[in-house]
Write an enzyme that holds these catalytic residues in place. Structure first.
Site, short mmCIF file in Angstrom:
data_model
loop_
_atom_site.label_atom_id
_atom_site.label_comp_id
_atom_site.label_asym_id
_atom_site.label_seq_id
_atom_site.Cartn_x
_atom_site.Cartn_y
_atom_site.Cartn_z
N ASN A 36 0.80 -1.22 0.00
CA ASN A 36 0.00 0.00 0.00
C ASN A 36 0.83 1.28 0.00
O ASN A 36 0.37 2.32 -0.45
CB ASN A 36 -0.91 -0.03 1.24
N SER A 73 -3.68 3.17 -8.36
CA SER A 73 -4.40 4.44 -8.22
C SER A 73 -5.24 4.69 -9.46
O SER A 73 -4.89 4.21 -10.56
CB SER A 73 -3.40 5.59 -8.05
N TYR A 75 4.21 9.32 -10.84
CA TYR A 75 3.24 8.57 -10.04
C TYR A 75 2.38 7.69 -10.94
O TYR A 75 2.23 6.49 -10.70
CB TYR A 75 2.38 9.56 -9.26
#
Length: 246
Positions: A82, A134, A146
């Site tokens: 996570n 995500s 990201y």
């Protein structure tokens, strides 16, 4: 494979000291798991089955050492990766050092931890691996590093799912959308017009909570759910199929 009902579940959760990770730990403990949190900070959860190990998962050698220690001390058969950071920037300002750091955190540490616990999973012919991606994996402004690394998780998980399915090990991905955490409020000020605009743009008309994500993780880690592998579950209020206004 041994009876799923008789499996003693032992889980590593990265980033378990705060935010989504802390709530995942709490849900897994409630589900009867023994839980090891790997995080830069101590996991402040008062439970006899919670063990906290402090480690910077961007530090490869520290990660390898922590992974080996956890695998030696515990018979880990569940891994929830996570831990994550954003490091947002528009393309002209993207720093390759940030890309390297996020590759190490989101992808490299996932590989190192999985390699460390695989022998136990294979011996038990049971394993549950969940990678936290995500909604940004499908694209988001200022998220070059990201989005790239979170999208990389999808391909990695699907590959592992194919390789490990004969061993009784499932590999799945949870991809959260906007979730109320400290990381969220580092980007969007609380009670701001920007937060209100974001909420209005989400199809379900609310911003997600950490528990929304933890419930998805509980589904994928449940021993009974052995016929679901290589899948991506967007916990995003519908933003992965519509527009998102940041």
């Amino acid at each position: 494979m041994s009876s799923e009902a008789s499996i003693s579940r032992v889980a590593i959760v990265t980033g378990g000291s705060a935010g989504i990770g802390k709530v995942i730990c709490e849900h897994l403990l409630r589900d009867g798991c023994e839980v090891i949190s790997l995080s830069r900070r101590h996991a402040d959860i008062d439970h006899p089955k919670l063990h906290s190990m402090e480690v910077d998962l961007m530090d490869r050698q520290a990660t390898l050492q922590a992974a080996a220690e956890a695998a030696k001390k515990f018979e880990v058969n569940t891994l929830v990766h996570n831990a994550g950071v954003i490091r947002g920037a528009l393309l002209p300002e993207v720093k390759l050092d940030d890309l390297d750091a996020l590759v190490e955190l989101h992808l490299g540490s996932a590989i190192a931890l999985t390699q460390a616990v695989l022998p136990t999973m294979k011996a038990q012919r049971f394993g549950r691996i969940v990678l936290m991606s995500s909604r940004a994996a499908v694209g988001a402004v200022t998220r070059t590093s990201y989005s790239a690394t979170k999208a990389g998780m999808l391909g990695m998980a699907r590959t592992w799912a194919l390789e490990l399915a004969p061993e009784g090990i499932t590999v799945n991905v949870v991809a959260p959308g906007p979730i109320r955490t400290d990381m969220f409020y580092d980007v969007i000020p609380a009670d701001s017009e920007r937060e209100r605009a974001l909420q209005a743009s989400i199809p379900v008309r609310r911003i997600g909570e950490s528990a929304d994500v933890a419930r998805a993780v509980s589904f994928f880690t449940d021993p009974a759910n052995s016929y679901v592998t290589g899948q991506v579950l967007y916990v995003c209020g519908g933003t992965s199929v519509g527009a998102l206004t940041l």
